[in-house]
Design an enzyme around this catalytic site. Structure first.
Site, short mmCIF file in Angstrom:
data_model
loop_
_atom_site.label_atom_id
_atom_site.label_comp_id
_atom_site.label_asym_id
_atom_site.label_seq_id
_atom_site.Cartn_x
_atom_site.Cartn_y
_atom_site.Cartn_z
N LYS A 1 21.37 51.64 45.17
CA LYS A 1 20.00 51.72 45.68
C LYS A 1 19.51 50.36 46.17
CE LYS A 1 18.26 53.27 41.74
NZ LYS A 1 19.45 53.33 40.87
N ARG B 1 29.88 43.92 38.08
CA ARG B 1 28.86 43.47 39.04
C ARG B 1 28.31 42.08 38.73
NH1 ARG B 1 23.67 47.28 40.24
NH2 ARG B 1 23.12 46.94 38.07
N ARG C 1 21.70 53.93 29.73
CA ARG C 1 21.03 54.04 31.04
C ARG C 1 21.41 55.35 31.72
NH1 ARG C 1 22.95 48.51 33.37
NH2 ARG C 1 21.84 48.98 35.29
P1 AMP Z 1 17.05 48.75 37.42
O1 AMP Z 1 17.13 47.35 37.94
O2 AMP Z 1 16.33 49.67 38.35
O3 AMP Z 1 18.40 49.28 37.01
O4 AMP Z 1 16.15 48.70 36.10
C1 AMP Z 1 16.55 47.93 34.97
C2 AMP Z 1 15.78 48.38 33.74
O5 AMP Z 1 14.37 48.19 33.94
C3 AMP Z 1 15.92 49.86 33.38
O6 AMP Z 1 17.08 50.13 32.63
C4 AMP Z 1 14.63 50.09 32.58
O7 AMP Z 1 14.72 49.52 31.30
C5 AMP Z 1 13.63 49.25 33.37
N1 AMP Z 1 13.01 50.03 34.47
C6 AMP Z 1 13.11 49.78 35.81
N2 AMP Z 1 12.41 50.66 36.53
C7 AMP Z 1 11.85 51.51 35.64
C8 AMP Z 1 11.02 52.67 35.75
N3 AMP Z 1 10.62 53.12 36.97
N4 AMP Z 1 10.61 53.29 34.61
C9 AMP Z 1 11.00 52.84 33.40
N5 AMP Z 1 11.79 51.78 33.21
C10 AMP Z 1 12.22 51.11 34.31
#
Ligand code: AMP
Length: 213
Positions: free
Chosen positions: A13, A126, A171
């Site tokens: 993404k 990564r 996750r």
């Molecule tokens: P990401 O970089 O999108 O993989 O997000 C890393 C971490 O941030 C996730 O595993 C969650 O702990 C938190 N996080 C990011 N976006 C959200 C969201 N929209 N709702 C809840 N937690 C989030």
């Protein structure tokens, strides 16, 4: 045009969002990036969510909706790419209401499909450039031998604390339990376009473009 990139961790993404920023002048809104920024600047909210993020769990809807709400106040002529948001049905409802309030609408939700084995492979290998965020992979796209980022020349590379096999398991569970119901939610609204997220970055970028055409 306002779009959501929807998919499990490691689906690509962020990589595709950066392409859309470069090619179409859109604005990337990544709640993950915002939360990491809050952590590294040591804000109260950042400290509060650090352990939750490292464990791979979701932070509260209230926090991420607040972050998005702040960003929607600014200029949005280029359109927004919501990357990693919404992740729950509550967040999806809130996003709809926020866009409404700004006289805006969602144009498409692009679901990026990638199987679990590929996600594990991508995430555990990564790293990213600390300056520009270019994504590297130990096997498929190693950091150049001269130690310089091929995009910006940066020399510092980071690995995310939650990019390990254990956090990734959580996750993925969080994704299937709380986020994948959004596929049905947006399908019912007629906004969903599903693409194959496996393959070369350019190939996937082509599929994203086709989905947005
Ligand atoms: P990401 O970089 O999108 O993989 O997000 C890393 C971490 O941030 C996730 O595993 C969650 O702990 C938190 N996080 C990011 N976006 C959200 C969201 N929209 N709702 C809840 N937690 C989030």
């Amino acid at each position: 045009m306002n779009i959501i990139l929807l998919g499990p961790p490691g689906a690509g993404k962020g990589t595709q969002a950066r392409r859309l920023v470069e090619e179409r002048g859109m604005i990337q809104l990544s709640t993950g990036d915002m939360l990491r920024e809050a952590r590294s600047s040591g804000t109260e909210m950042g400290n509060k969510v650090a352990a939750i993020m490292d464990a791979g769990e979701l932070v509260t809807d209230e926090i991420v909706i607040g972050l998005i709400e702040e960003r929607l106040q600014g200029d949005h002529a280029g359109g927004f790419i919501f990357d990693g948001f919404p992740r729950t049905l509550g967040q999806a409802d809130a996003l709809g209401a926020l866009l409404d309030r700004h006289g805006a609408a969602l144009d498409a939700v692009v679901e990026m499909r990638v199987d679990d084995d590929a996600l594990v492979e991508r995430i555990t290998a990564r790293s990213t450039c600390g300056m520009c965020g270019e994504v590297y992979n130990d096997i498929t796209k190693p950091i150049p031998a001269d130690g310089k980022c091929s995009n910006c020349g940066g020399t510092e590379f980071k690995r995310r604390a939650d990019d390990n096999a254990e956090s990734l398991r959580t996750r993925l569970m969080e994704y299937y339990k709380k986020t994948s119901p959004l596929i049905g939610y947006y399908y019912a609204k007629g906004d969903l376009r599903s693409i194959n997220g496996l393959g070369e970055i350019d190939e996937v970028a082509g599929a994203v473009s086709d989905a947005l055409a």
